[in-house]
Design a protein around this motif. Structure first.
Motif, mmCIF file in Angstrom:
data_model
loop_
_atom_site.group_PDB
_atom_site.id
_atom_site.type_symbol
_atom_site.label_atom_id
_atom_site.label_comp_id
_atom_site.label_asym_id
_atom_site.label_seq_id
_atom_site.Cartn_x
_atom_site.Cartn_y
_atom_site.Cartn_z
ATOM 1 N N PHE A 52 137.199 65.616 79.010
ATOM 2 C CA PHE A 52 136.639 64.314 78.655
ATOM 3 C C PHE A 52 136.528 64.185 77.142
ATOM 4 C CE2 PHE A 52 133.886 64.130 82.772
ATOM 5 C CZ PHE A 52 135.027 63.949 83.519
ATOM 6 N N TYR A 55 139.975 63.558 75.456
ATOM 7 C CA TYR A 55 140.487 62.199 75.611
ATOM 8 C C TYR A 55 139.704 61.188 74.780
ATOM 9 C CZ TYR A 55 143.998 63.008 79.176
ATOM 10 O OH TYR A 55 145.120 63.396 79.834
ATOM 11 N N ILE A 56 138.401 61.329 74.763
ATOM 12 C CA ILE A 56 137.583 60.378 73.998
ATOM 13 C C ILE A 56 137.846 60.530 72.507
ATOM 14 C CG2 ILE A 56 135.211 59.822 73.347
ATOM 15 C CD1 ILE A 56 134.453 60.377 76.279
ATOM 16 N N HIS A 83 138.642 55.673 76.871
ATOM 17 C CA HIS A 83 137.232 55.581 77.236
ATOM 18 C C HIS A 83 137.060 55.038 78.649
ATOM 19 C CE1 HIS A 83 137.379 55.667 72.860
ATOM 20 N NE2 HIS A 83 136.183 56.235 72.916
ATOM 21 N N ILE A 86 138.035 57.753 81.137
ATOM 22 C CA ILE A 86 137.022 58.797 81.224
ATOM 23 C C ILE A 86 135.823 58.331 82.032
ATOM 24 C CG2 ILE A 86 135.430 60.221 79.880
ATOM 25 C CD1 ILE A 86 138.445 61.083 79.980
#
Length: 139
Positions: A52, A55-56, A83, A86
């Protein structure tokens, strides 16, 4: 001296990626090295949190703003897609964790333990016919 500053700058400038690597390796280690089923679920959650975070952090653009159209064409926007993905992954992760914990509770009720080695040993004892410790059938 400039090489040392560059290396420190390189490390500190990519702090989020270093944290990603540390969290991911910690989660992988916990999942692979522990025999306790609850600890394995915790390790998977740490691993998932690392993904997470990756990716963010990739979706954030330095100096970028929310993707709201303005009259200024030179505005830099941050990508909202990571976002949003996620948020969905967090919901799926919570549901998966709940199912995993429910299975661990059921395994505990059936076997009396949540240790993987103990469960395997109990399974072997259940498969071995009584009176023959070699596992084969007596004639």
């Amino acid at each position: 001296m400039s090489d040392i500053v560059f290396d420190l700058e390189f490390i500190l400038g990519r702090y989020n990626y270093w944290m990603f690597v540390i969290l991911m390796m910690t989660g992988l280690y916990i999942t692979a090295s522990r025999g306790n089923l609850i600890k394995k679920i915790v390790g998977l959650n740490i691993f998932q949190t690392a993904v997470f975070m990756l990716y963010i952090s990739m979706g954030k653009v330095v100096g970028g703003t929310a993707p709201v159209l303005t009259e200024q064409p030179e505005t830099i926007y941050s990508n909202p897609l990571p976002h949003v993905l996620i948020l969905t992954a967090i919901v799926v992760g919570i549901a998966t964790t709940a199912v995993g914990l429910a299975l661990v509770v059921r395994i505990r009720e059936a076997y009396g333990t949540v240790e993987e080695d103990d469960i395997v040993e109990i399974e072997r004892e259940m498969e071995t016919p009584a009176g023959n410790p070699q596992g084969g059938y007596s004639q």
